[in-house]
Design a protein around this motif. Structure first.
Motif, PDB file in Angstrom:
ATOM      1  N   MET A   1      -4.515  -4.228   5.460  1.00  0.00           N
ATOM      2  CA  MET A   1      -3.213  -3.591   5.273  1.00  0.00           C
ATOM      3  C   MET A   1      -2.258  -3.947   6.410  1.00  0.00           C
ATOM      4  N   LYS A   2      -2.815  -4.068   7.612  1.00  0.00           N
ATOM      5  CA  LYS A   2      -1.986  -4.390   8.774  1.00  0.00           C
ATOM      6  C   LYS A   2      -1.445  -5.822   8.658  1.00  0.00           C
ATOM      7  N   ILE A   3      -2.311  -6.738   8.191  1.00  0.00           N
ATOM      8  CA  ILE A   3      -1.862  -8.134   8.013  1.00  0.00           C
ATOM      9  C   ILE A   3      -0.775  -8.215   6.943  1.00  0.00           C
ATOM     10  N   ASN A   4      -0.948  -7.477   5.830  1.00  0.00           N
ATOM     11  CA  ASN A   4       0.063  -7.466   4.775  1.00  0.00           C
ATOM     12  C   ASN A   4       1.398  -6.916   5.276  1.00  0.00           C
ATOM     13  N   THR A   5       1.322  -5.879   6.118  1.00  0.00           N
ATOM     14  CA  THR A   5       2.535  -5.309   6.706  1.00  0.00           C
ATOM     15  C   THR A   5       3.249  -6.342   7.564  1.00  0.00           C
ATOM     16  N   LEU A   6       2.461  -7.079   8.373  1.00  0.00           N
ATOM     17  CA  LEU A   6       3.033  -8.123   9.224  1.00  0.00           C
ATOM     18  C   LEU A   6       3.695  -9.211   8.384  1.00  0.00           C
ATOM     19  N   LYS A   7       3.005  -9.634   7.329  1.00  0.00           N
ATOM     20  CA  LYS A   7       3.531 -10.701   6.490  1.00  0.00           C
ATOM     21  C   LYS A   7       4.842 -10.293   5.828  1.00  0.00           C
ATOM     22  N   GLN A   8       4.903  -9.058   5.281  1.00  0.00           N
ATOM     23  CA  GLN A   8       6.121  -8.577   4.644  1.00  0.00           C
ATOM     24  C   GLN A   8       7.248  -8.438   5.653  1.00  0.00           C
ATOM     25  N   LEU A   9       6.896  -7.998   6.874  1.00  0.00           N
ATOM     26  CA  LEU A   9       7.894  -7.859   7.925  1.00  0.00           C
ATOM     27  C   LEU A   9       8.500  -9.214   8.275  1.00  0.00           C
ATOM     28  N   ALA A  10       7.641 -10.249   8.351  1.00  0.00           N
ATOM     29  CA  ALA A  10       8.126 -11.591   8.676  1.00  0.00           C
ATOM     30  C   ALA A  10       9.061 -12.112   7.578  1.00  0.00           C
ATOM     31  N   PHE A  11       8.680 -11.899   6.299  1.00  0.00           N
ATOM     32  CA  PHE A  11       9.550 -12.303   5.180  1.00  0.00           C
ATOM     33  C   PHE A  11      10.916 -11.639   5.290  1.00  0.00           C
ATOM     34  N   ASP A  12      10.918 -10.314   5.484  1.00  0.00           N
ATOM     35  CA  ASP A  12      12.166  -9.554   5.535  1.00  0.00           C
ATOM     36  C   ASP A  12      13.030  -9.980   6.722  1.00  0.00           C
ATOM     37  N   LYS A  13      12.387 -10.212   7.863  1.00  0.00           N
ATOM     38  CA  LYS A  13      13.143 -10.556   9.069  1.00  0.00           C
ATOM     39  C   LYS A  13      13.810 -11.913   8.916  1.00  0.00           C
ATOM     40  N   ILE A  14      13.068 -12.885   8.421  1.00  0.00           N
ATOM     41  CA  ILE A  14      13.621 -14.235   8.269  1.00  0.00           C
ATOM     42  C   ILE A  14      14.738 -14.241   7.224  1.00  0.00           C
TER      43      ILE A  14
END
Length: 346
Positions: free
Chosen positions: A58-71
């Motif tokens: 779940m933590k990795i998925n959160t990181l991945k979604q955060l990176a998508f949104d930030k970029i």
């Protein structure tokens, strides 16, 4: 250890900054590509204890979604900050080039095509550089017919052995399209063939070396002259008005028998008589007739089973009738003053 690495990457992603599209692409490759930092975490994820996999995943998925949104956010931010080219003249009219209009021949051609399409005819097309076989032979023109003479036809290549079937020429009528359709398709056939044609004539106010035709063909079982007459009446009334009358006068064409010339009641004077119709009340607009059985047989259609009708009209002729243009040369001279007169017809 893995959770600490994920938390560290979350802090990095939250702090990301970029000022150009290239910088944003570099960030995307660093974090989200197949060889990026987030994808590399999956190597360590394999060694996580089973009871911790859900939390870490779940933590990795959160990181991945955060990176998508930030970029994506950085990309939108740069797009909104794009400035207007300072060299652009903001006082310039939004349409510096004057819009053109449809050519009067195109206006009339499209109107005619639309009328016949509503009656079930489909468009057919063919080459403008043709052979004698499709222009003359399959249309039942005799070998010594005057239309084959150089006075009427532009020949591109003539057979040295005087074999007319090998002559190459600019088509002098769009009937060649009918021949090509009939030799490749069995009835029922219902087509119209608009196109440009060429004839070796002196250019005058009433004639030109090229002009435009629309020919029609309908072949099926039990097609009669009555069917032809009704289609012609419907066409005339759709194009010139519901009060238009027609009359058919006997004529001769090599590819139809019987043949007729069709007149319409003059729409200028209502049939009373005027200078435009030469005080007859009638104006000729097209030729028509029943397809000659020889034409059907030459094109591979059983003339004992099928009958049909054909018609042909000149687009310039119809345009003259609708807009009373006295000189055919005006259609091809591109005089802007003349073309501007048809703005309202578009």
């Amino acid at each position: 250890m893995l959770l600490q690495k994920i938390e560290s990457l979350i802090e990095e992603v939250n702090a990301l900054q970029a000022t150009t599209a290239d910088e944003i692409e570099a960030l995307r490759l660093k974090y989200l590509s197949k060889k990026g930092a987030i994808n590399a975490l999956m190597q360590d994820f394999r060694n996580v204890a089973p009871e911790d996999k859900k939390t870490v995943g779940m933590k990795i998925n959160t990181l991945k979604q955060l990176a998508f949104d930030k970029i994506n956010s950085l990309r939108d931010q740069i797009s909104s900050q794009e400035t207007v080219d300072t060299d652009m003249d903001l006082t310039r009219t939004p349409y510096p080039i004057e819009l053109g209009t449809r050519h009067p021949l195109s206006i009339v051609k499209n109107e005619i095509v639309e009328i016949f399409q509503r009656m079930g005819f489909t468009l057919a097309d063919g080459p403008e550089v043709e052979d004698d076989l499709h222009i003359f032979t399959k249309m039942n023109f005799a070998a010594d017919h005057p239309a084959r003479d150089m006075q009427d036809t532009f020949f591109v290549e003539e057979s040295a052995k005087k074999d007319v079937t090998k002559n190459i020429l600019l088509r002098s009528h769009t009937s060649s399209v009918q021949a090509r359709v009939m030799e490749t398709q069995q009835p029922p056939i219902r087509i119209i063939c608009p196109g440009r044609v060429y004839r070796n004539e002196a250019i005058t106010a009433r004639a030109h070396c090229f002009f435009h035709q629309i020919e029609g063909l309908y072949i099926d079982e039990n097609v009669s002259f009555t069917d032809l007459k009704q289609v012609m009446l419907t066409f005339a009334q759709e194009l010139f008005g519901p009060d238009t009358k027609i009359r058919l006068r006997p004529s001769y064409f090599p590819f139809t028998e019987p043949s007729a010339e069709m007149d319409i009641s003059c729409h200028i004077c209502g049939g009373v008589g005027c200078g435009f119709c030469k005080h007859t009340g009638w104006v000729e607009i097209l030729g028509c007739g029943m397809v000659d059985p020889n034409v059907l047989e030459l094109c591979g259609i059983d003339s004992k089973k099928y009958t049909g009708y054909a018609f042909g009209l000149g687009v310039e002729r119809i345009t003259n009738l609708k807009y009373q243009v006295s000189d055919l040369r005006m259609f091809s001279e591109n005089d802007k003053r003349f073309l501007e007169e048809f703005e309202a017809a578009n």
